[in-house]
Design a protein around this motif. Structure first.
Motif, PDB file in Angstrom:
ATOM      1  N   THR A 104     -13.863  64.019  28.218  1.00 46.12           N
ATOM      2  CA  THR A 104     -13.988  64.568  29.155  1.00 46.12           C
ATOM      3  C   THR A 104     -12.654  64.225  30.097  1.00 46.12           C
ATOM      4  N   GLU A 105     -11.974  63.186  29.186  1.00 45.86           N
ATOM      5  CA  GLU A 105     -10.800  63.074  29.751  1.00 45.86           C
ATOM      6  C   GLU A 105      -9.708  64.292  29.207  1.00 45.86           C
ATOM      7  N   GLU A 106      -9.766  65.032  28.085  1.00 41.61           N
ATOM      8  CA  GLU A 106      -9.135  65.435  27.553  1.00 41.61           C
ATOM      9  C   GLU A 106      -9.069  67.164  28.599  1.00 41.61           C
ATOM     10  N   LYS A 107     -10.443  67.563  28.263  1.00 45.80           N
ATOM     11  CA  LYS A 107     -10.803  68.440  29.509  1.00 45.80           C
ATOM     12  C   LYS A 107     -10.495  68.654  31.205  1.00 45.80           C
ATOM     13  N   SER A 108     -10.079  67.297  31.233  1.00 48.42           N
ATOM     14  CA  SER A 108      -9.824  66.769  32.826  1.00 48.42           C
ATOM     15  C   SER A 108      -8.308  67.377  32.376  1.00 48.42           C
ATOM     16  N   LYS A 109      -7.716  66.390  31.171  1.00 49.49           N
ATOM     17  CA  LYS A 109      -5.905  67.755  31.482  1.00 49.49           C
ATOM     18  C   LYS A 109      -5.637  68.546  31.363  1.00 49.49           C
ATOM     19  N   LEU A 110      -6.123  69.094  30.515  1.00 51.83           N
ATOM     20  CA  LEU A 110      -6.563  71.003  30.534  1.00 51.83           C
ATOM     21  C   LEU A 110      -6.712  71.792  31.512  1.00 51.83           C
ATOM     22  N   GLU A 138     -11.018  74.392  19.674  1.00 56.53           N
ATOM     23  CA  GLU A 138     -11.605  74.332  20.832  1.00 56.53           C
ATOM     24  C   GLU A 138     -10.940  74.019  22.310  1.00 56.53           C
ATOM     25  N   GLN A 139     -10.197  73.589  21.774  1.00 57.30           N
ATOM     26  CA  GLN A 139      -9.712  73.212  23.643  1.00 57.30           C
ATOM     27  C   GLN A 139      -8.499  74.252  23.958  1.00 57.30           C
ATOM     28  N   MET A 140      -8.568  75.342  22.933  1.00 55.44           N
ATOM     29  CA  MET A 140      -8.056  76.556  23.783  1.00 55.44           C
ATOM     30  C   MET A 140      -9.298  77.559  23.695  1.00 55.44           C
ATOM     31  N   ILE A 141     -10.297  77.726  23.227  1.00 53.15           N
ATOM     32  CA  ILE A 141     -11.536  77.866  24.695  1.00 53.15           C
ATOM     33  C   ILE A 141     -11.842  77.097  25.367  1.00 53.15           C
TER      34      ILE A 141
END
Length: 322
Positions: free
Chosen positions: A39-45, A193-196
């Motif tokens: 969730t933290e990584e998604k927030s940054k993205l 997955e991050q790029m998606i």
């Protein structure tokens, strides 16, 4: 043993072997979300996506700056796709022993099986009798010939076992390499997955911004849809497709590792249980043959003793009659 007990024993020992499940087909639409992103990584993205959308909307749709931003979208995830594809190619290029039906380990196991079957005393019939030429004329000694063939095959069996042991070590090394490859592929899939996530979030943000601009700036809304949003969806599909390929490669590596483990188990069984069973069978055959020979000699000796006693009795009767 009763019929019911026999039936129960047969039912308890019956089993069936099934081949390993094939690698499942992964559709691009199913590939997203298979590798977790925190969730933290998604927030940054999401923060990066919002900043990019704001910069894109702030420039004129006909300016070079707008074109540069759109070009960034067309290159989105390109590096991650290339990295993941390179790993898949390395996997396909590497020698996979478990997938090769004619591999060294498989050949040695088959050769050992044929050798053991050929030496199985149970297939040789009665070993105590003489050999017969054309099945009629007595010729040689079956027991001696069998043990001669067994003795001469020991060197061949030892050679096979040595090759199997070497093959087992290679399989262990192969599995260690697979573990390393899977770790790298997992990391690459994490970046995909991050790029998606970025692509899907960018799609949603651009769509929302275009709807917002439909009334105030229709030209920019049209530019967002026809340029930016079009390329975002195109790159999203590319990323999902590569993710599906990478997931299948990851599952295939797991299948290869399992096959290698089964091969190692087969080598262990062949080196211990199978060869031990052959030696036990040979020992039993030798003991049973010797037992038959001893019993035959004892029977003959008893008959000789009985004949001597009868002969002595006859002589005594004749002497008494005189």
């Amino acid at each position: 043993m009763s019929t019911e007990t026999k039936t129960a024993t047969l039912d308890a020992t019956e089993f069936s072997l099934t081949p390993p499940d094939p690698v499942p087909q992964v559709a691009p639409e199913q590939a997203a979300g298979l590798v977790p992103v925190s969730t933290e990584e998604k927030s940054k993205l999401d923060t990066k996506v919002d900043a990019f959308v704001n910069e894109l909307v702030s420039v004129d749709a006909n300016s070079p700056a707008f074109g540069e931003k759109v070009d960034q979208i067309t290159r989105m995830g390109q590096e991650q796709i290339r990295a993941a594809a390179a790993m898949s190619n390395r996997f396909l290029d590497r020698p996979v022993r478990a997938m090769d039906a004619d591999g060294a380990v498989g050949k040695d196991l088959a050769e050992l099986r044929r050798t053991v079957e050929d030496l199985d005393p149970g297939r040789k019939g009665k070993l105590s009798g003489p050999r017969k030429l054309l099945g009629i004329i007595p010729f040689g000694n079956k027991l001696k010939n069998y043990f001669d063939s067994y003795t001469s095959a020991q060197g061949h069996i030892s050679s096979i076992l040595q090759r199997l042991d070497s093959g087992k070590k290679e399989l262990h090394l192969d599995n260690a390499a697979i573990d390393t490859e899977r770790q790298k592929l997992w990391a690459a899939m994490g970046e995909l997955e991050q790029m998606i996530h970025i692509a899907k979030t960018l799609d949603a943000r651009l769509e929302a911004k275009a709807l917002e601009l439909d009334s105030s700036d229709p030209a920019k809304a049209k530019a967002l849809r026809e340029s930016a949003l079009f390329y975002v969806r195109q790159r999203t599909q590319d990323l999902l497709t590569q993710m599906a390929v990478s997931v299948q490669g990851y599952l295939a590596l797991d299948l290869v590792k399992k096959n290698n483990v089964e091969l190692v188990k087969g080598v262990d069984r062949a080196s211990t249980t199978t060869v031990g069973a052959l030696r036990t069978a040979v020992t039993v055959a030798q003991a049973m043959t010797n037992q038959r020979l001893v019993l035959g000699q004892i029977t003959a000796l008893n008959k000789t003793t009985s004949d001597i006693i009868d002969s002595t009795s006859t002589l005594l009767r004749e002497q008494t009659a005189q």
